[in-house]
Design an enzyme around this catalytic site. Structure first.
Site, PDB file in Angstrom:
ATOM      1  N   GLU A  27       0.835  -1.198   0.000  1.00 23.37           N
ATOM      2  CA  GLU A  27       0.000   0.000   0.000  1.00 23.37           C
ATOM      3  C   GLU A  27       0.871   1.250   0.000  1.00 23.37           C
ATOM      4  OE1 GLU A  27      -2.885   0.111   3.162  1.00 23.37           O
ATOM      5  OE2 GLU A  27      -3.614   2.098   2.594  1.00 23.37           O
ATOM      6  N   ASN A  72      -6.656   1.622   2.843  1.00 27.82           N
ATOM      7  CA  ASN A  72      -7.376   2.876   3.010  1.00 27.82           C
ATOM      8  C   ASN A  72      -6.954   3.905   1.963  1.00 27.82           C
ATOM      9  OD1 ASN A  72      -8.515   1.696   5.262  1.00 27.82           O
ATOM     10  ND2 ASN A  72      -7.112   2.665   6.708  1.00 27.82           N
ATOM     11  N   ASN A 172     -12.147  -0.881  -0.923  1.00 24.25           N
ATOM     12  CA  ASN A 172     -11.453  -1.404   0.261  1.00 24.25           C
ATOM     13  C   ASN A 172     -12.227  -1.056   1.528  1.00 24.25           C
ATOM     14  OD1 ASN A 172      -8.947  -2.343   1.795  1.00 24.25           O
ATOM     15  ND2 ASN A 172      -9.198  -0.268   2.585  1.00 24.25           N
ATOM     16  N   GLU A 173     -12.477  -2.032   2.363  1.00 24.26           N
ATOM     17  CA  GLU A 173     -13.075  -1.837   3.699  1.00 24.26           C
ATOM     18  C   GLU A 173     -14.171  -0.783   3.696  1.00 24.26           C
ATOM     19  OE1 GLU A 173     -10.026  -1.389   6.757  1.00 24.26           O
ATOM     20  OE2 GLU A 173      -9.457  -3.493   6.523  1.00 24.26           O
ATOM     21  N   TYR A 244      -6.674  -8.451  11.813  1.00 28.47           N
ATOM     22  CA  TYR A 244      -5.388  -8.142  12.437  1.00 28.47           C
ATOM     23  C   TYR A 244      -5.455  -8.660  13.876  1.00 28.47           C
ATOM     24  CZ  TYR A 244      -4.438  -5.245   8.368  1.00 28.47           C
ATOM     25  OH  TYR A 244      -4.210  -4.810   7.088  1.00 28.47           O
ATOM     26  N   GLU A 292      -6.475  -9.098   3.622  1.00 25.04           N
ATOM     27  CA  GLU A 292      -5.568  -8.417   4.564  1.00 25.04           C
ATOM     28  C   GLU A 292      -5.549  -9.248   5.840  1.00 25.04           C
ATOM     29  OE1 GLU A 292      -5.921  -4.209   5.458  1.00 25.04           O
ATOM     30  OE2 GLU A 292      -6.590  -3.799   3.406  1.00 25.04           O
ATOM     31  N   GLN A 349       1.468  -6.195   5.714  1.00 22.44           N
ATOM     32  CA  GLN A 349       1.885  -5.949   4.356  1.00 22.44           C
ATOM     33  C   GLN A 349       3.264  -6.564   4.187  1.00 22.44           C
ATOM     34  OE1 GLN A 349       1.076  -1.873   3.169  1.00 22.44           O
ATOM     35  NE2 GLN A 349      -0.889  -1.881   4.184  1.00 22.44           N
TER      36      GLN A 349
HETATM   37  O1  AHR Z   1      -2.958  -2.515   6.246  1.00 21.15           O
HETATM   38  C1  AHR Z   1      -3.220  -1.325   6.924  1.00 21.15           C
HETATM   39  C2  AHR Z   1      -4.673  -0.896   6.818  1.00 21.15           C
HETATM   40  O2  AHR Z   1      -5.490  -1.786   7.493  1.00 21.15           O
HETATM   41  C3  AHR Z   1      -5.251  -0.850   5.444  1.00 21.15           C
HETATM   42  O3  AHR Z   1      -4.966   0.323   4.780  1.00 21.15           O
HETATM   43  C4  AHR Z   1      -6.718  -0.960   5.690  1.00 21.15           C
HETATM   44  O4  AHR Z   1      -7.396  -1.551   4.627  1.00 21.15           O
HETATM   45  C5  AHR Z   1      -6.807  -1.726   6.978  1.00 21.15           C
HETATM   46  O5  AHR Z   1      -7.641  -1.097   7.884  1.00 21.15           O
END
Ligand code: AHR
Length: 497
Positions: A27, A72, A172-173, A244, A292, A349
């Protein structure tokens, strides 16, 4: 500790392991692109400005797909800003990470990098501030033969042949209130459907990934996915999920059990896909794109605005320890166990931002989380097998009862590739592995372990945590016996008769 028994049967299969489960994500964020992948003034730069040292470190991970340019970031990104002569590209304020974006790296640089690295590109289009038509023009730029406006622009920018980008994320999201252009599910779904129709009309060969719930914690979890899938119908080939893992309250046994939470999230999202498929009487199954995933909790929150007014700020530079590496291995185990419904996954990432690789000036560091990926890299082809684990474990608050051993197994011809996490903080676990009495010999065995859960590698002390040979794996009477150290991840390849 009592022996853990693992029972396998070569006919009890789940599904072939899609190699796209081992993808990455790049990103425009902090130093992921600039000073990570791309740094023309580095002593490591190649003729494209790509950092050779970073690419050389990524190569052994054999990542398959690469998602780009966000995240994002993409919800405020206009792809036309990042193509054409570099001196004419605008420098802009990126609102997602409050940073300065000079657009020196864009579509053509990314796609060139993908060719060089043998990555399949996965482009995310802007459904925040972008229009469905802008997304369709991007498909034309990337995939259509010259002869019309945007395909001609690509040719003018140096690429005569189309890039044939197959995977496209519809935003995205978009369920997250933090997302630029966030809207309720129904509105997103209409926007995504409009984009999908035009993008697919432009190139019928593309595969589309709809934005699903990006966390289990939002109140819209699963309702969002239901609405989106109903509206998108057959336009959706995949729906995305993100996760995450975190250990904010410092509860190690609970943290190590997060694998159960990953399993559950996958099963719940798949249930919605199956529900909508059945309701629609459709023969088309929508698969999951876990596009992700990672451990990330130390560099969240206020840190997001540290880049204000800056170019390539130090953002989200999470420093990982041994426990984090075990949770990363847990994600891999969960994906392999769910090979029937998860077809793509992207580590978020790959460099500097929440990444297994960190750069500092001309130096490069491999973090703990690099090693589970490395250990799986040459053991992940084949068919996922059902795994019966019978052994001791412990109770957790969030995830109920878990075993000390978390396992996944891939059968590749006559070879079993076995992945074992020992969640026990203090004790080694003896394991007996059986497969119809057919285990003949050990092909290879490696382990990742270390002095403590918080051990990590640093620029000053680089080799604290890395994969080492796992000794003392015995084969006797057609079964394998081994002992795995506390807080460890093992990858064992066994040949069958
Ligand atoms: O990977 C970091 C961020 O986490 C990304 O930009 C977003 O899609 C997610 O919230």
């Amino acid at each position: 500790m009592n022996t853990t028994h693992i029972y396998l049967h070569p006919e009890f299969t789940i599904a072939p392991v899609d190699q796209r489960l081992f993808g990455g994500f790049l990103e425009h964020l902090g130093r992921a692109i600039y000073q990570g992948i791309y740094q023309p003034d580095s002593i490591h730069a190649d003729e494209n400005g790509f950092r050779r040292d970073v690419l050389a470190a990524l190569k052994p991970l054999r990542l398959t797909t690469m998602r780009y340019p966000g995240g994002n970031f993409v919800s405020g990104y206009h792809w036309l800003d990042g193509v054409g002569p570099k001196t004419e590209r605008p420098t802009l304020n990126d609102l997602a990470w409050c940073s300065i974006e000079p657009n020196q790296f864009g579509t053509d640089e990314f796609l060139k990098l993908c060719r060089l690295m043998d990555w399949q590109p996965m482009l995310a289009c802007n459904l925040g501030t972008g229009t469905p038509e802008e997304a369709r023009h991007w498909v034309e730029y990337c995939n259509l033969p010259a002869g019309t406006k945007y395909a001609d622009l690509r040719e003018k920018n140096g690429s005569k042949d189309p890039y044939a980008v197959r995977f496209w994320c519809l935003g995205n999201e978009m369920d997250g209130p933090w997302q630029i252009g966030h809207v309720p599910a129904k509105e997103y779904a209409i926007r995504a459907q409009q984009a999908a129709k035009m993008m697919r009309d432009a190139d019928p060969a593309i595969e589309l990934i709809a934005c699903g719930s990006c966390t289990v914690d939002l109140p819209t979890y699963l309702d969002w996915d239901h609405t989106v899938l109903e509206q998108l119908g057959d336009f959706a080939d995949y729906i995305s999920l993100h996760r995450y893992a975190e250990n904010k309250d410092g509860n190690l046994p609970e943290y190590l059990a997060s694998t159960r939470g990953i399993d559950r999230q996958i099963e719940e999202m798949d249930a919605v896909c199956r529900f909508v498929q059945a309701r629609r009487r459709s023969s088309k199954r929508v698969y999951l794109s876990f596009d992700e995933w990672n451990v990330w909790y130390r560099t969240t929150g206020p840190e997001f605005t540290n880049g204000r007014g800056k170019f390539a700020a130090h953002l989200l530079e999470e420093e990982f320890d041994l426990a984090d590496a075990l949770v990363v291995a847990g994600f891999l185990n969960s994906f392999i166990r769910h090979a029937d419904c998860v077809k793509m996954a992207n580590l978020a990432q790959v460099v500097n931002a929440i990444a297994p690789i960190l750069t500092r000036g001309n130096e490069l560091l491999l973090q703990t989380t690099y090693f589970p990926l490395l250990m799986a890299a040459n053991r992940r082809k084949g068919i996922s097998l059902q795994v019966k684990v019978d052994g001791p474990g412990y109770e957790t608050e969030k995830f109920g009862a878990v075993k000390f051993i978390d396992a996944s197994v891939i059968l590749d011809g006559n070879r079993l590739n076995v992945f074992l996490i020992n969640r026990s903080v203090e004790e080694p676990v003896p394991i007996r592995l059986e497969c119809l009495g057919r285990i003949k010999e050990v092909f290879s065995a490696e382990v990742l372990s270390g002095p403590s859960a918080v051990s990590r590698n640093s620029f000053e002390n680089r080799n604290v945590i890395c994969n080492r040979p796992l000794n003392l794996v015995h084969v006797q009477n057609g079964a394998a016996e081994l002992t795995v150290p506390p807080l460890s991840f093992s990858a064992v390849s066994l040949d069958l008769v």
